[in-house]
Design an enzyme around this catalytic site. Structure first.
Site, short mmCIF file in Angstrom:
data_model
loop_
_atom_site.label_atom_id
_atom_site.label_comp_id
_atom_site.label_asym_id
_atom_site.label_seq_id
_atom_site.Cartn_x
_atom_site.Cartn_y
_atom_site.Cartn_z
N CYS A 145 92.50 2.63 2.54
CA CYS A 145 91.62 2.81 1.39
C CYS A 145 90.29 2.07 1.52
O CYS A 145 89.36 2.34 0.75
CB CYS A 145 92.34 2.36 0.12
SG CYS A 145 93.90 3.24 -0.16
N HIS A 280 87.63 0.09 -5.09
CA HIS A 280 88.60 1.12 -4.76
C HIS A 280 89.43 1.43 -5.99
O HIS A 280 89.93 0.53 -6.66
CB HIS A 280 89.51 0.65 -3.62
CG HIS A 280 90.68 1.55 -3.40
ND1 HIS A 280 90.54 2.91 -3.20
CD2 HIS A 280 92.02 1.30 -3.38
CE1 HIS A 280 91.73 3.45 -3.05
NE2 HIS A 280 92.65 2.50 -3.18
N ASN A 310 93.86 8.38 -7.00
CA ASN A 310 93.57 7.50 -5.86
C ASN A 310 93.36 8.37 -4.63
O ASN A 310 94.32 8.90 -4.07
CB ASN A 310 94.73 6.52 -5.67
CG ASN A 310 94.55 5.60 -4.48
OD1 ASN A 310 93.69 5.81 -3.63
ND2 ASN A 310 95.39 4.59 -4.39
#
Length: 355
Positions: A145, A280, A310
């Protein structure tokens, strides 16, 4: 005194698959309905009026939102021939258009992803071909990520060193293709999408304000992905595993604050100089926790997970593009933005950008 050489963000872009999957539809995926304990989830709901009268799907929707902050997400529908590389190329072309550049004007390409169709050729080769510059040099980045912010760091380094004048950084993931749809807590989190930015050599008090900060800490259990086979539906192996427990959430908040502070120190700044933080988007509880921890004097933390999910490596890139295009309200001119991220592994990265 010579002017400071750095990298300016001259254009951003993003691409999201056309199909939307809300929590009600998600419950019908794979064997989630059979795996989901409705009564246990009902008893865990907080502040929901009439929870005892809710249907099973309504319980799941409330439970999923309380757990993650997600109501819906974009995903590559079954039967679609869209790939991660396709999404990356479309996001990259949008960034090039915003920057007023042609693919032939780019010197380097960095692509961040953990869900490539092929390991070889690497994604940079594949995306370069798709955007129309197959001779473009570059490489793929696997930092989970944190991949996009690692890519920004690589672009900054290439530009400051003189290796390149203009760099395209792209990030994209299609994790809904590798989710185990018996694992409710993992399936509810992830989504698909891609984002990109063009960085160009500049001088002065703008662009990336100092060397980006990167860090790591080995930890396999919070998120791991092993071997992929998702080109053919019959061969698709659901192998993405995630631990979303309280310890993991707290660690994400602490680490993103710490790595952000390190990037600010490298830039000679502190949190009082910050207008926006783009973290993030792993979980709304994480981004809200980061917001509370930082207590920015004049700035704010940007959230978009509710209808985006996400998107792994692309979440920071997509959110940055949305900010640049006004989706999250007016942005000061100039604006000092902290990009901060944590990914499976763990990988951590942050950069301070003035636009």
């Amino acid at each position: 005194m010579a002017a400071r050489v750095t990298a300016a963000v001259t254009g951003t872009g993003s691409y999201l698959p056309p199909d939307t999957l809300d929590n009600f539809q998600l419950l019908e995926m794979g064997t989630l309905r059979e795996s989901f304990d409705i009564e246990q989830a009902r008893s865990a709901l907080k502040g929901v009026e009439g929870a005892g009268r809710l249907s099973g799907p309504e319980v799941f929707d409330h439970w999923a939102f309380q757990l993650t902050g997600i109501k819906s997400r974009r995903y590559i529908a079954r039967g679609s021939d869209l790939t991660t590389e396709d999404m990356c190329a479309r996001a990259g072309l949008a960034a090039l258009e915003a920057a007023g550049r042609e693919p032939s004007e780019i010197d380097m390409l960095y692509v961040a992803s953990v869900s490539a169709s092929d390991d070889v050729p690497n994604m940079a080769c594949s995306v370069a071909k798709e955007i129309g510059n197959p001779q473009l040099g570059g490489y793929a980045i696997n930092a989970a990520c944190a991949g996009f912010v690692y890519g920004v760091g690589a672009a900054w380094s290439s530009i400051v060193s003189g290796m390149a004048e203009r760099v395209l950084v792209v990030s994209g993931d299609a994790l809904t293709r590798v989710i185990d749809y018996t694992d409710v807590r993992t399936a509810v989190v992830f989504a698909d999408g891609a984002g990109a930015a063009v960085l160009e050599r500049c001088e002065g008090d703008t662009g990336v304000m100092g060397p980006p900060a990167v860090s790591g800490e080995f930890a396999r259990d919070p998120l791991y992905l092993v071997g992929q086979a998702w080109r053919e539906e019959d061969d698709r192996v659901p192998i993405l595993h995630m631990d979303g427990g309280p310890r993991i959430l707290r660690n994400a908040v602490v680490k993103m604050a710490e790595i952000g502070k390190r990037a600010l120190e490298k830039a000679g700044l502190d949190w009082s100089d910050v207008d926006l933080v783009i973290p993030h988007q792993a979980n709304m509880r994480i981004t809200r926790g980061l917001e509370q921890r930082l207590e920015l004097p004049k700035g704010r933390v940007v959230h978009n997970i509710e209808d985006r999910g996400n998107m792994s490596a692309s979440t920071v890139a997509v959110t940055l593009d949305e900010v640049m295009r006004g989706r999250h309200g007016p942005v000061p001119e100039p604006a000092t933005i902290v990009l901060t991220s944590i990914g499976g592994g763990y990988t951590m990265a942050a950069a301070v950008v003035r636009i």
